[in-house]
Motif scaffolding. Structure first.
Motif, short mmCIF file in Angstrom:
data_model
loop_
_atom_site.label_atom_id
_atom_site.label_comp_id
_atom_site.label_asym_id
_atom_site.label_seq_id
_atom_site.Cartn_x
_atom_site.Cartn_y
_atom_site.Cartn_z
N SER A 1 -0.25 4.53 5.39
CA SER A 1 -0.30 4.19 3.97
C SER A 1 -1.12 5.21 3.18
O SER A 1 -1.74 6.11 3.75
CB SER A 1 -0.90 2.80 3.79
N THR A 2 -1.13 5.04 1.88
CA THR A 2 -1.92 5.87 0.97
C THR A 2 -3.04 5.04 0.36
O THR A 2 -2.90 3.83 0.18
CB THR A 2 -1.05 6.46 -0.15
N SER A 3 -4.14 5.70 0.03
CA SER A 3 -5.22 5.02 -0.69
C SER A 3 -5.28 5.44 -2.14
O SER A 3 -6.16 5.00 -2.88
CB SER A 3 -6.58 5.31 -0.01
N VAL A 4 -4.35 6.29 -2.58
CA VAL A 4 -4.28 6.74 -3.98
C VAL A 4 -2.84 6.57 -4.45
O VAL A 4 -1.90 6.86 -3.71
CB VAL A 4 -4.72 8.21 -4.12
N GLY A 5 -2.69 6.13 -5.70
CA GLY A 5 -1.35 5.93 -6.26
C GLY A 5 -0.89 4.49 -6.14
O GLY A 5 -1.47 3.68 -5.40
N GLY A 6 0.15 4.17 -6.87
CA GLY A 6 0.62 2.79 -6.97
C GLY A 6 1.01 2.16 -5.65
O GLY A 6 0.82 0.95 -5.44
N THR A 7 1.54 2.95 -4.71
CA THR A 7 1.99 2.35 -3.46
C THR A 7 0.82 1.94 -2.56
O THR A 7 1.04 1.32 -1.51
CB THR A 7 2.91 3.30 -2.68
N ALA A 8 -0.42 2.23 -2.97
CA ALA A 8 -1.59 1.75 -2.22
C ALA A 8 -1.64 0.23 -2.18
O ALA A 8 -2.25 -0.36 -1.28
CB ALA A 8 -2.87 2.29 -2.84
N VAL A 9 -0.98 -0.42 -3.13
CA VAL A 9 -0.97 -1.88 -3.18
C VAL A 9 -0.27 -2.48 -1.96
O VAL A 9 -0.56 -3.62 -1.55
CB VAL A 9 -0.32 -2.37 -4.49
N GLU A 10 0.65 -1.72 -1.37
CA GLU A 10 1.44 -2.25 -0.25
C GLU A 10 0.59 -2.58 0.98
O GLU A 10 1.00 -3.35 1.84
CB GLU A 10 2.52 -1.24 0.13
N ARG A 11 -0.62 -2.01 1.05
CA ARG A 11 -1.49 -2.28 2.21
C ARG A 11 -1.93 -3.73 2.27
O ARG A 11 -2.30 -4.23 3.33
CB ARG A 11 -2.73 -1.39 2.14
N TRP A 12 -1.93 -4.39 1.13
CA TRP A 12 -2.53 -5.73 1.04
C TRP A 12 -1.48 -6.83 0.88
O TRP A 12 -1.80 -7.94 0.46
CB TRP A 12 -3.51 -5.77 -0.14
N LEU A 13 -0.23 -6.51 1.22
CA LEU A 13 0.88 -7.45 1.05
C LEU A 13 1.64 -7.61 2.36
O LEU A 13 1.61 -6.74 3.22
CB LEU A 13 1.85 -6.93 -0.01
N ARG A 14 2.35 -8.73 2.48
CA ARG A 14 3.29 -8.89 3.59
C ARG A 14 4.56 -9.54 3.07
O ARG A 14 4.54 -10.38 2.16
CB ARG A 14 2.68 -9.73 4.72
N PRO A 15 5.71 -9.15 3.63
CA PRO A 15 6.97 -9.73 3.18
C PRO A 15 7.18 -11.13 3.77
O PRO A 15 6.74 -11.42 4.89
CB PRO A 15 8.03 -8.76 3.71
N VAL A 16 7.86 -11.97 3.02
CA VAL A 16 8.30 -13.26 3.53
C VAL A 16 9.70 -13.53 2.98
O VAL A 16 9.97 -13.26 1.80
CB VAL A 16 7.33 -14.40 3.16
N ALA A 17 10.58 -14.02 3.83
CA ALA A 17 11.96 -14.32 3.42
C ALA A 17 12.22 -15.82 3.53
O ALA A 17 11.80 -16.45 4.51
CB ALA A 17 12.95 -13.55 4.28
#
Length: 515
Positions: free
Chosen positions: A467-483
């Motif tokens: 993952s990245t710690s800079v930029g908008g996609t840094a938010v993905e580190r703190w999420l999980r998918p659910v279907a």
């Protein structure tokens, strides 16, 4: 008899003397209290409108208190008002950027695939989005008291995702951490959130207790390989392991072609000197190894670098422990066979260090041996110029490098245009790409733009995840998918309902809507 909690002192790195006692190291019980308060803040933080307002209010309060924040940070880090003014602007920009991201909602990645009984096998109704993990631990960095600390990118991205945060303050700037935490807590109460949405603890053991706490769901870290790896291992050893997004260390190699050196040796020497000494060499993306050609063009580059680095004033490192490590590290490296110091780095005074650089034949780095020390990061204003004789030596050195945050390629004009007839530029670029998360061409790696397309990370040991710690996609580190499959409409979360009451961008049966 209970042992008194150890005091936490703010220290002036310019003198090495304590300034004031700021706090005490947190006990295990106090860490538990902070984590449980964060856990309790999940429900109020779940409202995207509320956390959007919170992040914007936090940015406003930091701007309003800017003079006090910069003064506190400079007193503890010696980074200087100019550098810290820019860092504060970056910090508040990040907060507002993540506020915009939270408001937009695209990061939820909503996808709906309607049932299709005609497929073989038939497809059920599937609706997927991302939800916050829960309370997050953030470990503040030494070299960025604002942008990678209490109000920094890890905190901002986690809060934007809907995750409360407990920060483990860095011992180099505890007073700045307390001031920033107070401002973020005020922003929380101003926008209807509990103060516990942002916790702060001090102390080495508190950092270990934090990553082991059963309610902590993920961690973000910026620091040393040794410290980061210890916490990474602790996160993995838990009964329920958690993601640990650590930035640990980086050499940030640079390759200068003979054509580039021949065309602009003086410009390259000045640019390299500025990059490697920026912030007294305390940037995580400082170029620490430069592959430069033997011969007349390489000699001109060395001469230009010597002149530019010689004109650099001694500077203060973040603390005296780092100063001692720098002085010892450059001395040990300079004592290796065939290593020379055209400008000797080391102690610049009782509390300062002087910038310099070392040279070594690149052949010394192509096989395992004592010169491997030159392939390890040395934190401070020093770089290693490895002189190569041909592309085979470049490839051999690159093949021995660990993962990095950045890799830089300095090309000649024809090589950059792909018109030199050899394809050399493309070949070198392909050789650098596996080594780093960001590849820079005809520039320098210091300066990490905060932008949606940015990636600040890289193969281990640069980081412990992709993952990245800079930029908008840094938010993905703190999420999980659910279907949700074949779920009655009345039971679906609003984000996944057919009429899209929240107006979210989404993909329905493979087609983008509302983007």
């Amino acid at each position: 008899m209970a042992t008194a909690a150890a005091p936490v002192w703010s220290v002036d790195p310019r003198t090495g003397k304590p300034r004031e006692q700021v706090a005490v190291e947190a006990t295990a019980a106090e860490v538990d209290t902070a984590v449980r308060a964060a856990h309790a803040a999940r429900a109020p933080l779940a409202d995207r409108a509320v956390r959007t307002a919170f992040l914007r209010r936090a940015a406003d309060l930091l701007d309003e208190a800017g003079e006090a924040v910069i003064e506190a940070a400079d007193a503890e880090t010696a980074l200087g008002p100019g550098r810290l003014t820019g860092e504060l602007a970056r910090t508040t920009y990040q907060l507002r950027a993540f506020a915009d991201l939270a408001a937009d909602g695209a990061f939820l990645d909503v996808r709906i695939d309607h049932a299709d009984p005609g497929l073989a096998p038939p497809r059920p109704d599937l609706r997927r989005y991302k939800i916050p993990l829960g309370p997050v631990a953030v470990y503040a960095a030494s070299n960025f008291p604002l942008a990678f600390s209490v109000p920094g990118g890890d905190t901002a991205s986690a809060l934007a995702a809907g995750c409360p945060v407990v920060v483990k303050a860095h011992p180099d700037h505890p007073a700045t951490s307390e001031l920033c935490a107070a401002l973020l807590r005020r922003a929380a109460t101003d926008t209807g959130l509990p103060e516990g949405v942002l916790g702060l603890v001090h102390g080495l053991q508190a950092g270990v207790d934090l990553v082991r706490h059963p309610l902590i769901t993920a961690a973000g870290f910026t620091g040393s390989v040794r410290g980061g790896r210890a916490l990474y291992d602790a996160a993995a050893a838990r009964p329920h392991p958690i993601p640990f997004h650590g930035e640990l260390g980086s050499l940030n190699p640079v390759v200068v072609t003979e054509a580039a050196a021949g065309e602009r040796a003086e410009q390259l020497g000045a640019g390299l000197a500025a990059s490697m000494t920026l912030g007294v060499g305390q940037f995580c993306v400082k170029p620490g190894l430069v592959l430069a050609p033997e011969g007349a063009a390489g000699d001109r580059l060395l001469t230009a670098l010597t002149a530019a680095v010689s004109n650099t004033e001694p500077g203060v490192l973040l603390d005296h422990r780092m100063r001692d490590a720098f002085v010892d590290g450059v001395r040990t490296r300079a004592e290796l066979p065939d290593v020379q110091a055209p400008v000797t780095p080391g102690a610049g005074g009782e509390h300062t260090v002087s910038a310099g650089f070392l040279t070594v034949p690149a052949a010394r780095l192509t096989t395992e041996g004592p010169h491997d020390l030159l392939l390890e990061e040395c934190f401070g204003p020093v770089t290693v110029l490895a002189r190569y004789t041909d592309d085979a030596e470049i490839a051999a050195v690159l093949a021995r490098l660990p993962g990095n945050l950045t890799a830089t390629l300095q090309l000649g004009e024809a090589e950059g245009a792909g018109s030199d007839g050899t394809g050399r530029g493309a070949a070198l670029l392909a050789g650098l790409t596996p080594l780093a998360g960001r590849v820079v061409v005809n520039g320098w790696p210091t300066g990490v733009a905060v932008a949606p397309a940015q990636h600040h990370g890289g193969p281990y040991p640069a980081t412990t995840s992709t993952s990245t710690s800079v930029g908008g996609t840094a938010v993905e580190r703190w999420l999980r998918p659910v279907a949700y499959q074949d779920t009655p409409p009345a039971l679906l979360p609003p984000e996944l309902r057919e009429d899209n009451p929240l107006g979210l961008p989404r993909r329905v049966d493979g087609r983008a809507e509302g983007a």
